[in-house]
Each structure stands twice: as structure tokens, then as C-alpha cells.
Design a protein around this motif. Structure first.
Motif, PDB file in Angstrom:
ATOM      1  N   ALA A   1      22.102 -86.498 -37.194  1.00 31.29           N
ATOM      2  CA  ALA A   1      20.837 -85.819 -36.949  1.00 31.29           C
ATOM      3  C   ALA A   1      19.744 -86.421 -37.821  1.00 31.29           C
ATOM      4  CB  ALA A   1      20.968 -84.331 -37.270  1.00 31.29           C
ATOM      5  N   PRO A   2      18.502 -86.285 -37.394  1.00 32.43           N
ATOM      6  CA  PRO A   2      17.394 -86.829 -38.178  1.00 32.43           C
ATOM      7  C   PRO A   2      17.221 -86.070 -39.479  1.00 32.43           C
ATOM      8  CG  PRO A   2      16.579 -85.489 -36.357  1.00 32.43           C
ATOM      9  CD  PRO A   2      18.055 -85.664 -36.156  1.00 32.43           C
ATOM     10  N   ALA A   3      16.450 -86.667 -40.379  1.00 32.41           N
ATOM     11  CA  ALA A   3      16.234 -86.061 -41.688  1.00 32.41           C
ATOM     12  C   ALA A   3      15.529 -84.726 -41.537  1.00 32.41           C
ATOM     13  CB  ALA A   3      15.392 -87.009 -42.559  1.00 32.41           C
ATOM     14  N   ALA A   4      15.752 -83.859 -42.512  1.00 32.71           N
ATOM     15  CA  ALA A   4      15.114 -82.556 -42.488  1.00 32.71           C
ATOM     16  C   ALA A   4      13.613 -82.721 -42.625  1.00 32.71           C
ATOM     17  CB  ALA A   4      15.650 -81.691 -43.623  1.00 32.71           C
ATOM     18  N   SER A   5      12.880 -81.822 -42.025  1.00 37.27           N
ATOM     19  CA  SER A   5      11.430 -81.881 -42.059  1.00 37.27           C
ATOM     20  C   SER A   5      10.900 -80.458 -42.061  1.00 37.27           C
ATOM     21  CB  SER A   5      10.898 -82.625 -40.829  1.00 37.27           C
ATOM     22  OG  SER A   5      11.251 -81.918 -39.648  1.00 37.27           O
ATOM     23  N   HIS A   6       9.576 -80.351 -42.047  1.00 36.27           N
ATOM     24  CA  HIS A   6       8.987 -79.017 -41.946  1.00 36.27           C
ATOM     25  C   HIS A   6       9.408 -78.361 -40.641  1.00 36.27           C
ATOM     26  CE1 HIS A   6       6.606 -79.050 -45.573  1.00 36.27           C
ATOM     27  NE2 HIS A   6       6.089 -80.223 -45.260  1.00 36.27           N
ATOM     28  N   ASP A   7       9.583 -79.179 -39.591  1.00 29.90           N
ATOM     29  CA  ASP A   7      10.009 -78.627 -38.307  1.00 29.90           C
ATOM     30  C   ASP A   7      11.388 -77.991 -38.428  1.00 29.90           C
ATOM     31  OD1 ASP A   7       7.694 -79.391 -37.068  1.00 29.90           O
ATOM     32  OD2 ASP A   7       8.515 -81.243 -36.239  1.00 29.90           O
ATOM     33  N   ALA A   8      12.307 -78.654 -39.125  1.00 28.66           N
ATOM     34  CA  ALA A   8      13.658 -78.112 -39.295  1.00 28.66           C
ATOM     35  C   ALA A   8      13.607 -76.806 -40.073  1.00 28.66           C
ATOM     36  CB  ALA A   8      14.546 -79.132 -40.010  1.00 28.66           C
ATOM     37  N   ARG A   9      12.788 -76.767 -41.110  1.00 30.17           N
ATOM     38  CA  ARG A   9      12.672 -75.539 -41.900  1.00 30.17           C
ATOM     39  C   ARG A   9      12.033 -74.427 -41.080  1.00 30.17           C
ATOM     40  NH1 ARG A   9      11.235 -76.656 -48.170  1.00 30.17           N
ATOM     41  NH2 ARG A   9      11.194 -74.382 -48.025  1.00 30.17           N
ATOM     42  N   ASP A  10      11.010 -74.779 -40.306  1.00 31.86           N
ATOM     43  CA  ASP A  10      10.352 -73.774 -39.468  1.00 31.86           C
ATOM     44  C   ASP A  10      11.323 -73.216 -38.432  1.00 31.86           C
ATOM     45  OD1 ASP A  10       8.021 -74.154 -40.850  1.00 31.86           O
ATOM     46  OD2 ASP A  10       7.087 -75.452 -39.341  1.00 31.86           O
ATOM     47  N   GLU A  11      12.127 -74.094 -37.835  1.00 29.09           N
ATOM     48  CA  GLU A  11      13.096 -73.650 -36.838  1.00 29.09           C
ATOM     49  C   GLU A  11      14.133 -72.724 -37.475  1.00 29.09           C
ATOM     50  OE1 GLU A  11      14.816 -77.069 -35.057  1.00 29.09           O
ATOM     51  OE2 GLU A  11      12.964 -77.699 -34.063  1.00 29.09           O
ATOM     52  N   ALA A  12      14.582 -73.079 -38.665  1.00 30.47           N
ATOM     53  CA  ALA A  12      15.578 -72.264 -39.357  1.00 30.47           C
ATOM     54  C   ALA A  12      15.003 -70.900 -39.723  1.00 30.47           C
ATOM     55  CB  ALA A  12      16.068 -72.990 -40.610  1.00 30.47           C
ATOM     56  N   GLU A  13      13.766 -70.876 -40.226  1.00 32.80           N
ATOM     57  CA  GLU A  13      13.138 -69.607 -40.574  1.00 32.80           C
ATOM     58  C   GLU A  13      12.952 -68.745 -39.328  1.00 32.80           C
ATOM     59  OE1 GLU A  13       9.551 -70.050 -42.805  1.00 32.80           O
ATOM     60  OE2 GLU A  13      10.450 -71.382 -44.296  1.00 32.80           O
ATOM     61  N   ALA A  14      12.529 -69.359 -38.231  1.00 34.38           N
ATOM     62  CA  ALA A  14      12.327 -68.617 -36.985  1.00 34.38           C
ATOM     63  C   ALA A  14      13.640 -68.022 -36.490  1.00 34.38           C
ATOM     64  CB  ALA A  14      11.724 -69.533 -35.918  1.00 34.38           C
ATOM     65  N   ALA A  15      14.729 -68.767 -36.667  1.00 30.14           N
ATOM     66  CA  ALA A  15      16.037 -68.276 -36.229  1.00 30.14           C
ATOM     67  C   ALA A  15      16.456 -67.054 -37.033  1.00 30.14           C
ATOM     68  CB  ALA A  15      17.080 -69.386 -36.368  1.00 30.14           C
TER      69      ALA A  15
ATOM     70  N   ALA B   1      13.413 -64.633 -44.856  1.00 29.82           N
ATOM     71  CA  ALA B   1      13.842 -65.870 -44.206  1.00 29.82           C
ATOM     72  C   ALA B   1      13.321 -67.094 -44.958  1.00 29.82           C
ATOM     73  CB  ALA B   1      13.357 -65.891 -42.755  1.00 29.82           C
ATOM     74  N   ALA B   2      12.037 -67.060 -45.316  1.00 32.37           N
ATOM     75  CA  ALA B   2      11.443 -68.194 -46.027  1.00 32.37           C
ATOM     76  C   ALA B   2      12.116 -68.411 -47.374  1.00 32.37           C
ATOM     77  CB  ALA B   2       9.942 -67.967 -46.210  1.00 32.37           C
ATOM     78  N   LYS B   3      12.379 -67.321 -48.088  1.00 30.02           N
ATOM     79  CA  LYS B   3      13.022 -67.426 -49.398  1.00 30.02           C
ATOM     80  C   LYS B   3      14.441 -67.972 -49.272  1.00 30.02           C
ATOM     81  CE  LYS B   3      14.124 -64.662 -53.505  1.00 30.02           C
ATOM     82  NZ  LYS B   3      14.050 -63.298 -54.116  1.00 30.02           N
ATOM     83  N   ALA B   4      15.179 -67.490 -48.273  1.00 29.84           N
ATOM     84  CA  ALA B   4      16.559 -67.941 -48.093  1.00 29.84           C
ATOM     85  C   ALA B   4      16.625 -69.423 -47.748  1.00 29.84           C
ATOM     86  CB  ALA B   4      17.224 -67.120 -46.986  1.00 29.84           C
ATOM     87  N   ILE B   5      15.711 -69.876 -46.906  1.00 30.16           N
ATOM     88  CA  ILE B   5      15.696 -71.294 -46.523  1.00 30.16           C
ATOM     89  C   ILE B   5      15.288 -72.169 -47.694  1.00 30.16           C
ATOM     90  CG2 ILE B   5      14.607 -73.019 -45.036  1.00 30.16           C
ATOM     91  CD1 ILE B   5      16.648 -71.211 -43.629  1.00 30.16           C
TER      92      ILE B   5
END
Length: 209
Positions: A155-169, A180-184
Motif C-alpha cells: 500500500a502507498p505511504a500514509a498521508s493525511h488522506d489515510a488519517r482522515d479515512e481512519a478518523e471517519a471510520a 477518533a482524532a486522538k486515537a489515530i
């Protein structure tokens, strides 16, 4: 009753999968513990399913293992626990982790699940203690936690998009945006996919008993 579906995984996202079988595309609601076991899109996948029919909707729920599916069926029989909450429970704890919580009478682990208050946790422990016996003989080896979902090593390197997707999930699962933001942020490292971020965040928020 649709008890199992095998086909080609067309789409996947936290909480959702689209599986093509004999030319039909089945939309399946899945817990995060199942999402982590899905292969790459375009590959064959098998899900153990539960088909729920209500007056206003028809929903197909899918699980990586028969044990998870059967536990889901027991959970929705508990007073106050519907399919949505049952999926939320199995998003934070897989079947074997949940069973360990029940056996250990671990209320603290259950109340960390979104949507599960102390009263609901206590009711789960009381009601599920007797029902857990119905799952005897169904335990199967699970994929070790070190295995990454869908070959994430490429998979590609982590980015703000990956963090945003994880927080949204996590927010979709029921956690507050701040939680969510704190956990990520606690688990985020370079080269991490959104799947890996979600997995580690949930593991830290709901430690195995």
C-alpha cells in the motif's frame, strides 16, 4: 435465508463490502474485524452472512468467520441490542475476544465499545453467559494480528488522506470526532494505511482481555 456468499470482491470500505456473485452485486454490511480480513478488490472472497428483513429495510450482514456470524445472531437476541449495535460490538471485539470478556465478566472492556453503556454491558454479560455455550465447538484459528488486510505491504505511504479515512471510520463506528482524532494520532506512523491505523486505534481503545 442467505447463509454464505462467495464471489469477487468489487468494493470494500470500513463497514461495507460489495461482492459480485453470478452477475449480481451484493451490498454487505460488515464489522471492522471482518474488513481487516478482506482480500484485495478483484479477488475471491467468502463471507458468512445473516439476512435481516424489517418493514423498512432488508440488510445483509457479512462476517469473516462462522463463529462471528453465529455470535452476531446471539447478540441481536439480547434485549436492546439490534443489528447496528451488534456490528459495532464485533467491530471492536472479534468473537473470541468477546467470549473472553464474558467469561472474565469484564464490564470495563465492553463499556469502551461505542453505544455500550454500563447497563447494556451488564445485560450482555448476564444474557450471554448462558448463550455462549451454544458456540462450543465452533472456535477456529483466526488470522494472527500481525497479518495485514489485503496485502497492505504494497500500500502507498500514509498521508493525511489515510488519517482522515481512519478518523471517519471511527466516527462512523460511533466514536466522537475528538476521540477518533486522538486515537489515530497516538498510533500514526509513516507508511501506514488507513486499515492499519484503524486496527491499531481500536486495539488501543479496546484492549484485549
Amino acid at each position: 435465508m442467505i447463509g454464505r456468499i462467495r464471489g469477487i470482491l468489487i468494493e470494500k470500505a470500513p463497514g461495507h463490502a460489495l461482492v459480485e456473485c453470478s452477475g449480481l452485486g451484493y451490498e454487505v454490511d460488515i464489522p471492522y474485524t471482518t474488513f481487516f480480513h478482506l482480500p484485495e478488490t478483484g479477488q475471491e472472497v467468502t463471507l458468512h452472512t445473516h439476512f435481516a428483513v424489517r418493514e423498512d429495510a432488508q440488510s445483509l450482514y457479512g462476517f469473516a468467520s462462522r463463529l462471528d456470524r453465529n455470535l452476531f445472531r446471539l447478540l441481536i437476541k439480547v434485549n436492546g441490542v439490534g443489528p447496528k449495535l451488534a456490528v459495532g460490538i464485533l467491530s471492536g471485539l472479534d468473537a473470541q475476544q468477546f467470549i473472553r470478556c464474558v467469561e472474565a465478566r469484564d464490564v470495563s472492556a465492553l463499556v469502551k465499545l461505542p453505544g455500550v453503556g454500563k447497563k447494556t454491558a451488564e445485560r450482555l454479560l448476564i444474557d450471554m453467559t448462558d448463550r455462549i455455550g451454544q458456540l462450543e465447538g465452533q472456535f477456529t484459528p483466526t488470522v494472527p494480528g500481525s497479518a495485514t488486510p489485503g496485502g497492505s505491504t504494497t500500500a502507498p505511504a500514509a498521508s493525511h488522506d489515510a488519517r482522515d479515512e481512519a478518523e471517519a471510520a471511527l466516527i462512523a463506528l460511533g466514536y466522537k470526532p475528538q476521540e477518533a482524532a486522538k486515537a489515530i494520532s497516538k498510533v500514526a506512523e509513516p507508511d501506514m494505511t488507513s486499515e492499519a491505523l484503524i486496527r491499531l486505534a481500536l486495539r488501543n481503545m479496546i484492549p484485549a482481555g
